[in-house]
Motif scaffolding. Structure first.
Motif, mmCIF file in Angstrom:
data_model
loop_
_atom_site.group_PDB
_atom_site.id
_atom_site.type_symbol
_atom_site.label_atom_id
_atom_site.label_comp_id
_atom_site.label_asym_id
_atom_site.label_seq_id
_atom_site.Cartn_x
_atom_site.Cartn_y
_atom_site.Cartn_z
ATOM 1 N N LEU A 3 0.896 -1.111 -0.151
ATOM 2 C CA LEU A 3 -0.047 -0.051 0.144
ATOM 3 C C LEU A 3 0.880 1.457 -0.037
ATOM 4 O O LEU A 3 0.551 2.409 -0.635
ATOM 5 N N ILE A 6 1.611 2.664 -3.541
ATOM 6 C CA ILE A 6 0.844 3.528 -4.288
ATOM 7 C C ILE A 6 0.400 4.770 -3.666
ATOM 8 O O ILE A 6 -0.046 5.719 -3.969
ATOM 9 N N GLU A 8 -1.574 6.660 0.089
ATOM 10 C CA GLU A 8 -3.022 6.888 0.382
ATOM 11 C C GLU A 8 -3.961 7.303 -0.607
ATOM 12 O O GLU A 8 -5.034 6.755 -1.041
ATOM 13 N N PHE A 11 -4.221 4.979 -3.763
ATOM 14 C CA PHE A 11 -5.333 3.963 -3.263
ATOM 15 C C PHE A 11 -6.784 4.326 -3.192
ATOM 16 O O PHE A 11 -7.529 3.413 -3.790
ATOM 17 N N ILE A 12 -6.840 5.390 -2.771
ATOM 18 C CA ILE A 12 -8.233 6.216 -2.979
ATOM 19 C C ILE A 12 -8.580 5.877 -4.328
ATOM 20 O O ILE A 12 -9.950 5.582 -4.631
ATOM 21 N N ARG A 14 -7.583 4.433 -6.637
ATOM 22 C CA ARG A 14 -7.729 2.998 -7.124
ATOM 23 C C ARG A 14 -9.231 2.334 -6.931
ATOM 24 O O ARG A 14 -9.910 1.774 -7.663
ATOM 25 N N LEU A 15 -9.498 2.677 -5.779
ATOM 26 C CA LEU A 15 -10.729 2.009 -5.319
ATOM 27 C C LEU A 15 -11.887 2.808 -5.666
ATOM 28 O O LEU A 15 -13.084 2.197 -5.747
ATOM 29 N N LYS B 96 0.190 -0.456 6.413
ATOM 30 C CA LYS B 96 0.994 0.246 5.266
ATOM 31 C C LYS B 96 1.807 -0.744 4.385
ATOM 32 O O LYS B 96 1.972 -0.484 3.146
ATOM 33 N N LEU B 98 0.768 -3.736 3.735
ATOM 34 C CA LEU B 98 -0.408 -4.761 3.316
ATOM 35 C C LEU B 98 -0.315 -4.693 1.623
ATOM 36 O O LEU B 98 -0.184 -3.757 0.836
ATOM 37 N N VAL B 100 -1.216 -4.537 -2.156
ATOM 38 C CA VAL B 100 -2.276 -3.834 -2.715
ATOM 39 C C VAL B 100 -3.291 -4.823 -3.248
ATOM 40 O O VAL B 100 -4.408 -4.735 -3.110
ATOM 41 N N LYS B 111 -17.602 -4.138 -3.280
ATOM 42 C CA LYS B 111 -18.234 -3.682 -4.281
ATOM 43 C C LYS B 111 -19.373 -4.806 -4.941
ATOM 44 O O LYS B 111 -20.449 -4.528 -5.435
#
Lengths: 302, 302
Positions: A3, A6, A8, A11-12, A14-15, B96, B98, B100, B111
């Motif tokens: 994580l 990439i 914070e 990641f946001i 991305r999701l 942090k 973890l 991805v 989702k």
């Protein structure tokens, strides 16, 4: 890939990809609060903040202040949308051997903040956890005509902040008073084009406005109001958890605000820059004519 | 005094003390979801569930299932109020380092569940944490005439459960399908006096209905539908996270339900007892005439 590779915001992004809310959603992911359909003249606001021992507070800090902060983070989000908080759901994870006195302290702080901002506690969830976790969901309302998003800044707008910035870590982040009253005064009396609360730090949060509004920004270095505890202007720009408001308004409203600010507000309201076109980027200008690109440098979780 | 001295429900009672929501709140703390004023013919529902690594799932379990569960716990709460979910805010605490890929897996599950139950993801919060934490806030709607509380059980009501109970820990707790469709069929076609979703275990959750409705309950031991994985009737009564529905309805509606259940539902609907007066207490009766008081024995966080 981890994580922290990439980051914070990576990641946001991305999701959030592939999430296209139904048209009934006024504003989904990407602002201080979600904006949902509600009444004829009002939207519903929803925001959710998680506080984790170690990242947002230490167990050695007074529990009452931790509870206070948990609620006030959300109040600050609602304020930055131009709204008022109404209802809270409070969830927690607590160690099973935590002294009841400590847990009581947290909830005393939560109730104190709820009372202070006329919020009803209406639900929540209780769990066992090794570290203390607090999650406060705030639901609120905003008059449709008062709604302010991050995405509304326009070229030529003046950029303002409330209060003074930086050094919040030395105490203010635990006992700040969210700028709810000030935000209400602003949206009721002026045309506020964009607004955000400063939680990640000026450079990061300004970046949110700039990106979402597809504009640039010129910040005047000497105008940035530094708190006494800030490590110079660098701290005022990068430090997180100021919970002040950053907002922009058209020049005519801005001049009126500069005229009236001492009458209307009990705290400093400072013009720190101008919204430019996108090509300009985001730069800090000093009085010697020096110019420096601003990179979002505030707090990152990973 | 530590939290585990007063216990989870002792602590909740303690912190709910002194909270008196404004009259505009239809139902505050103490049901599966908060019930808030919304439209002329609908209430707004809000519920919040926190899942913590170690307490609710293990890191070795498939991340997609963890994400699925995080959403479905809330869907189950909304279902038990007679409502439909609409919007979700998802907050997380993640290490942090973890991978991805793992975080992606969690959000894929989230989702998937959101799509399955027509939920819009509209916001959230991302944080660093040593353990994985997931918090899902669900907002939903319920037609005023369909709203079912825990407090509406009446003496003489028949008591029902959906599905079969116990042994959820062996897998079902991670891939259960919340009984949203079934709850909708129930509230649209029958007078449901009280309802709760089985998250803490039959004995605990029945106790919530009994206490809030100020009634008693007679449960017929041999009628309790045990899942194949349950450790006997004891497991079916105490095990948590079944996420089935427990509900009561007047005798006339109950007989109609018993007649129609095979037509209307694809899952077992089983009568397990009768609502009695408060003096009777909550007891399990077996076919030999044995009678035993039921103590709430389900999962406790502390």
């Amino acid at each position: 890939m981890k994580l922290n590779t990439i980051g914070e915001f990576g990641f946001i992004e991305r999701l959030a990809k592939g999430i296209r809310p139904k048209r009934s959603v006024v504003k989904g992911i990407g602002d201080d609060a979600a904006v949902l359909p509600w009444m004829r003249d009002k939207h519903l606001l929803a925001t959710s903040d998680m506080l984790i021992e170690g990242a947002h507070f230490k167990k050695t800090q007074p529990p009452e202040k931790i509870g206070w902060k948990a609620v006030c983070c959300g109040v600050s989000d609602i304020a930055a949308m131009g709204g008022l908080p109404k209802w809270a759901l409070v969830s927690c994870g607590l160690p099973k051997d935590l002294p009841v006195k400590y847990a009581d302290g947290i909830y005393r702080g939560i109730k104190k903040a709820a009372k202070c901002f006329s919020i009803d506690l209406v639900g929540g969830d209780t769990n066992r956890s090794k570290k203390i976790i607090l999650e406060v969901v705030l639901l609120g309302e905003v008059k449709k005509k008062n709604l302010v998003l991050r995405s509304g800044a326009e070229v030529g707008d003046f950029i303002f902040v409330t209060g003074s910035l930086g050094g919040s870590i030395y105490g203010r982040h635990l006992n700040f008073v969210p700028r709810l009253k000030e935000a209400q005064t602003l949206v009721s009396n002026f045309k506020v084009n964009s607004m955000i609360d400063l939680s990640d730090g000026l450079s990061s949060d300004l970046n949110h406005i700039v990106k979402q509004s597809k504009v640039g920004a010129a910040i005047y270095k000497e105008l940035i109001p530094k708190s006494k505890k800030a490590r110079g202007v660098e701290g005022a720009i990068s430090d997180g958890e100021d919970f002040e408001l950053l907002f922009t308004m058209p020049k005519s409203d801005a001049f009126r605000l500069l005229d009236l600010k001492h009458k209307l507000f009990g705290i400093p309201i400072t013009r720190i820059g101008t919204v430019t076109d996108k090509e300009f980027g985001t730069r800090i200008i000093d009085i010697f004519g020096g110019m420096q690109a601003v990179r979002p440098k505030g707090f990152r979780h990973f």
